[in-house]
Design a protein around this motif. Structure first.
Motif, PDB file in Angstrom:
ATOM      1  N   ARG A 112       2.831  -1.090  12.613  1.00 37.52           N
ATOM      2  CA  ARG A 112       3.347  -1.518  11.314  1.00 37.52           C
ATOM      3  C   ARG A 112       3.548  -3.029  11.274  1.00 37.52           C
ATOM      4  O   ARG A 112       4.562  -3.521  10.768  1.00 37.52           O
ATOM      5  CB  ARG A 112       4.664  -0.811  11.016  1.00 37.52           C
ATOM      6  CG  ARG A 112       4.502   0.677  10.784  1.00 37.52           C
ATOM      7  CD  ARG A 112       5.833   1.387  10.851  1.00 37.52           C
ATOM      8  NE  ARG A 112       5.660   2.821  10.853  1.00 37.52           N
ATOM      9  CZ  ARG A 112       5.673   3.569   9.761  1.00 37.52           C
ATOM     10  NH1 ARG A 112       5.884   3.019   8.594  1.00 37.52           N
ATOM     11  NH2 ARG A 112       5.476   4.856   9.842  1.00 37.52           N
ATOM     12  N   PRO A 131       9.559   0.603   2.324  1.00 40.38           N
ATOM     13  CA  PRO A 131       9.982   1.818   3.060  1.00 40.38           C
ATOM     14  C   PRO A 131      10.429   2.927   2.106  1.00 40.38           C
ATOM     15  O   PRO A 131      10.318   4.103   2.432  1.00 40.38           O
ATOM     16  CB  PRO A 131      11.162   1.331   3.908  1.00 40.38           C
ATOM     17  CG  PRO A 131      11.128  -0.149   3.876  1.00 40.38           C
ATOM     18  CD  PRO A 131      10.375  -0.568   2.673  1.00 40.38           C
ATOM     19  N   VAL A 132      10.941   2.542   0.952  1.00 39.92           N
ATOM     20  CA  VAL A 132      11.370   3.536  -0.053  1.00 39.92           C
ATOM     21  C   VAL A 132      10.172   4.393  -0.467  1.00 39.92           C
ATOM     22  O   VAL A 132      10.264   5.621  -0.597  1.00 39.92           O
ATOM     23  CB  VAL A 132      11.959   2.824  -1.304  1.00 39.92           C
ATOM     24  CG1 VAL A 132      12.321   3.825  -2.388  1.00 39.92           C
ATOM     25  CG2 VAL A 132      13.167   2.002  -0.923  1.00 39.92           C
ATOM     26  N   ARG A 192       6.670  10.910   1.743  1.00 40.66           N
ATOM     27  CA  ARG A 192       6.841  11.946   2.753  1.00 40.66           C
ATOM     28  C   ARG A 192       7.603  13.130   2.162  1.00 40.66           C
ATOM     29  O   ARG A 192       7.207  14.278   2.326  1.00 40.66           O
ATOM     30  CB  ARG A 192       7.589  11.401   3.981  1.00 40.66           C
ATOM     31  CG  ARG A 192       7.689  12.457   5.103  1.00 40.66           C
ATOM     32  CD  ARG A 192       8.534  12.005   6.283  1.00 40.66           C
ATOM     33  NE  ARG A 192       8.079  10.744   6.845  1.00 40.66           N
ATOM     34  CZ  ARG A 192       8.754   9.600   6.813  1.00 40.66           C
ATOM     35  NH1 ARG A 192       9.940   9.551   6.229  1.00 40.66           N
ATOM     36  NH2 ARG A 192       8.276   8.515   7.350  1.00 40.66           N
ATOM     37  N   LYS A 193       8.657  12.818   1.418  1.00 40.88           N
ATOM     38  CA  LYS A 193       9.470  13.870   0.816  1.00 40.88           C
ATOM     39  C   LYS A 193       8.621  14.701  -0.153  1.00 40.88           C
ATOM     40  O   LYS A 193       8.697  15.926  -0.165  1.00 40.88           O
ATOM     41  CB  LYS A 193      10.654  13.227   0.070  1.00 40.88           C
ATOM     42  CG  LYS A 193      11.656  14.224  -0.451  1.00 40.88           C
ATOM     43  CD  LYS A 193      12.801  13.507  -1.154  1.00 40.88           C
ATOM     44  CE  LYS A 193      13.632  14.517  -1.934  1.00 40.88           C
ATOM     45  NZ  LYS A 193      14.583  13.878  -2.839  1.00 40.88           N
ATOM     46  N   GLU A 233       7.376   4.926   1.250  1.00 37.16           N
ATOM     47  CA  GLU A 233       6.935   5.783   2.359  1.00 37.16           C
ATOM     48  C   GLU A 233       7.827   7.027   2.474  1.00 37.16           C
ATOM     49  O   GLU A 233       7.327   8.152   2.606  1.00 37.16           O
ATOM     50  CB  GLU A 233       6.949   4.993   3.666  1.00 37.16           C
ATOM     51  CG  GLU A 233       6.321   5.765   4.804  1.00 37.16           C
ATOM     52  CD  GLU A 233       6.417   5.021   6.128  1.00 37.16           C
ATOM     53  OE1 GLU A 233       6.332   3.777   6.122  1.00 37.16           O
ATOM     54  OE2 GLU A 233       6.602   5.688   7.160  1.00 37.16           O
ATOM     55  N   ALA A 234       9.143   6.817   2.385  1.00 30.66           N
ATOM     56  CA  ALA A 234      10.075   7.950   2.498  1.00 30.66           C
ATOM     57  C   ALA A 234       9.876   8.926   1.334  1.00 30.66           C
ATOM     58  O   ALA A 234       9.879  10.147   1.523  1.00 30.66           O
ATOM     59  CB  ALA A 234      11.507   7.432   2.526  1.00 30.66           C
ATOM     60  N   ALA A 235       9.686   8.373   0.139  1.00 33.26           N
ATOM     61  CA  ALA A 235       9.524   9.236  -1.039  1.00 33.26           C
ATOM     62  C   ALA A 235       8.206  10.005  -0.987  1.00 33.26           C
ATOM     63  O   ALA A 235       8.140  11.180  -1.364  1.00 33.26           O
ATOM     64  CB  ALA A 235       9.591   8.391  -2.312  1.00 33.26           C
ATOM     65  N   GLU A 249       6.026  16.868   1.732  1.00 34.69           N
ATOM     66  CA  GLU A 249       6.630  17.970   2.482  1.00 34.69           C
ATOM     67  C   GLU A 249       7.464  18.904   1.612  1.00 34.69           C
ATOM     68  O   GLU A 249       7.942  19.934   2.062  1.00 34.69           O
ATOM     69  CB  GLU A 249       7.506  17.403   3.611  1.00 34.69           C
ATOM     70  CG  GLU A 249       6.673  16.692   4.678  1.00 34.69           C
ATOM     71  CD  GLU A 249       7.536  15.920   5.672  1.00 34.69           C
ATOM     72  OE1 GLU A 249       8.761  15.894   5.480  1.00 34.69           O
ATOM     73  OE2 GLU A 249       6.953  15.353   6.615  1.00 34.69           O
ATOM     74  N   SER A 250       7.624  18.543   0.334  1.00 34.46           N
ATOM     75  CA  SER A 250       8.529  19.304  -0.545  1.00 34.46           C
ATOM     76  C   SER A 250       7.974  20.682  -0.914  1.00 34.46           C
ATOM     77  O   SER A 250       6.776  20.859  -1.098  1.00 34.46           O
ATOM     78  CB  SER A 250       8.765  18.515  -1.832  1.00 34.46           C
ATOM     79  OG  SER A 250       9.477  19.294  -2.759  1.00 34.46           O
ATOM     80  N   TYR A 287      -0.704   9.299   1.175  1.00 38.77           N
ATOM     81  CA  TYR A 287       0.249   9.386   2.288  1.00 38.77           C
ATOM     82  C   TYR A 287      -0.492   9.541   3.625  1.00 38.77           C
ATOM     83  O   TYR A 287      -0.190   8.864   4.608  1.00 38.77           O
ATOM     84  CB  TYR A 287       1.202  10.566   2.064  1.00 38.77           C
ATOM     85  CG  TYR A 287       2.201  10.753   3.173  1.00 38.77           C
ATOM     86  CD1 TYR A 287       3.244   9.845   3.327  1.00 38.77           C
ATOM     87  CD2 TYR A 287       2.119  11.822   4.058  1.00 38.77           C
ATOM     88  CE1 TYR A 287       4.178  10.003   4.348  1.00 38.77           C
ATOM     89  CE2 TYR A 287       3.044  11.988   5.074  1.00 38.77           C
ATOM     90  CZ  TYR A 287       4.071  11.078   5.214  1.00 38.77           C
ATOM     91  OH  TYR A 287       4.985  11.226   6.223  1.00 38.77           O
TER      92      TYR A 287
END
Lengths: 367, 79
Positions: free
Chosen positions: A178, A347-348, A354-355, A350-352, A358-359, A166
């Motif tokens: 990007r 993008p899915v 990040r989650k 990247e979002a996952a 940060e989780s 990440y």
């Protein structure tokens, strides 16, 4: 650049020769046209374009400079071969250490995963797994068996180093934006990493000696995939196996699906992949994933006994029996790599990622 | 086994695993908070429960489960 063990049985990482071929636009074009169905089109173009783009731009600049100055710029000669000495019988790295151990029946290799918190596989682990693969390919110092274990209290291996991935992705996007070009370059680099990890895992998988994994605690994602390169798994009661990759918008990318399918069949793959659930040692034993379940803390000791037993058999016979019973699922491994690289830029993902990074959840591996 | 008995059993198991006096733990307690456990310890507790009751507990059924009472409901459905 690190070298990758280049065995006849293992798909190798891109060699200098491969890169040189790819850098020649005519050769690459011919090759692409000649074998249009070997690799799915989307992936083929991704890697192909990424290689050619930089080369074409550079060639154009050089040509323009020669025209304007009238000076012929010498072409670079062939790259010197990158050679790496075969690692010695004992190794102490940042992620792995190994040593040869004399047992009652011969000699086995003990490989310890020791990178905290739980042996996440990033660039450091990859480099040292490549060294291990080189050592195995060179005969493993005469060892007749190998025990792979972890000294992390949390488990065998929690998988790929998602924080490293990440951070690298974000850093790249922040500095370069990007654009399609950046995304192609990222895909190319991920492809390089995955090619290297596959080459190392394939070499471990195909090593002509008996390999025993001693598993406890987390054996998730890339860690599960590493365990699946072993011939025999001994698990203590704390072991849990999972493929949580779907929650990242990905499939496992280190060869896990083809190896699990080879060993147990597709139903088990679908169960663990489509639910993301972890299975305990008892269930793993029931489905045939592990050969022995032992009390907590005893997996290494029992794995050593399995290795000792393996050392009693004729080396050639073991090697031939292994080649017969454990063929490498090459085609599926190649398809898995293509699928993984195709998904990584989404993008899915990247979002996952990040989650996940940060989780603070106690089950960050579930969506 | 009634749900109350099951809840009491879960408290005993958690107390044993994390070396806590069971009198400090109540059915409605948030065990993550009360026991201060991380993901590895949560997995260990899940493994203990599977072993104790000879059942399988899919991780996703435990999403959002944070008290002994709620845990008892999930386990009761599998015994």
């Amino acid at each position: 650049m690190t070298t990758t063990p280049n065995t006849p049985s293992a798909p190798s990482a891109p060699s200098d020769a491969t890169v040189a071929r790819a850098n020649s636009s005519s050769a690459a074009s011919t090759s692409e046209q000649a074998t249009p169905n070997v690799v799915p089109r989307a992936t083929r173009i991704g890697a192909w374009q990424a290689r050619l783009l930089g080369k074409r731009v550079l060639r154009g600049l050089v040509s323009e400079l020669e025209k304007r100055t009238g000076i012929a710029i010498p072409k670079p000669g062939p790259k010197p071969a990158v050679t790496r000495p075969v690692p010695s019988a004992s190794f102490d790295g940042r992620a792995l250490r190994w040593r040869l151990v004399d047992n009652a029946a011969g000699k086995h290799l003990e490989v310890e995963l020791h990178r905290l918190p739980c042996n996440e596989i990033g660039t450091t682990a990859l480099e040292e797994l490549e060294l291990l693969a080189t050592f195995l390919h060179a005969g493993a110092g005469g060892a007749r068996a190998m025990v792979l274990w972890s000294s992390s209290p949390k488990g065998f291996c929690a998988g790929a180093d998602l924080r490293e991935l990440y951070t690298a992705l974000m850093s790249r996007y922040e500095t370069e934006g990007r654009s399609t070009r950046t995304k192609l370059a990222v895909a190319h680099e991920v492809r390089g990493f995955v090619d290297r990890i596959h080459a190392a895992f394939d070499t471990i998988d195909m090593a002509p000696i008996t390999t025993v994994g001693a598993i406890h605690g987390f054996c998730f994602g890339g860690g599960f995939e590493l365990a699946l390169t072993c011939d025999v798994l001994v698990a203590d009661k704390s072991a849990r196996f999972a493929f949580p990759e779907l929650r990242l918008g990905l499939v496992p990318g280190f060869g896990g699906i083809p190896r699990l399918k080879r060993d147990l069949g597709n139903a088990v793959v679908r169960d663990v992949l489509f639910t993301g659930r972890s299975i305990g040692a008892a269930r793993a034993y029931e489905v045939g994933l592990v050969s022995q379940v032992v009390p907590r803390g005893n997996a290494l000791e029992v794995a050593r006994k399995v290795a000792e037993q393996a050392c009693r058999f004729d080396a050639q016979t073991t090697a031939r029996a292994k080649a017969f019973t454990k063929p490498l699922p090459r085609e599926e491994l190649a398809r898995e790599k293509d699928l993984f690289v195709d998904m990584i830029g989404s993008p899915v993902v990247e979002a996952a990622l990040r989650k996940f990074v940060e989780s603070t959840s106690v089950r960050p591996y579930l969506p | 086994m009634t749900r109350d008995q099951l809840t009491k059993k879960l408290i005993e198991l958690a107390g044993k695993r994390f070396e806590r006096d069971t009198s400090e733990l109540a059915a409605a307690d948030d065990f993550f908070e009360k026991l201060g456990i991380d993901s590895f310890q949560a997995m260990e507790l899940m493994t203990d429960l599977e072993e104790e009751f000879d059942i399988e507990i899919p991780d996703y059924e435990l999403q959002g489960v944070n008290t002994f009472e709620k845990l008892a409901v999930v386990i009761e459905a599998r015994i």
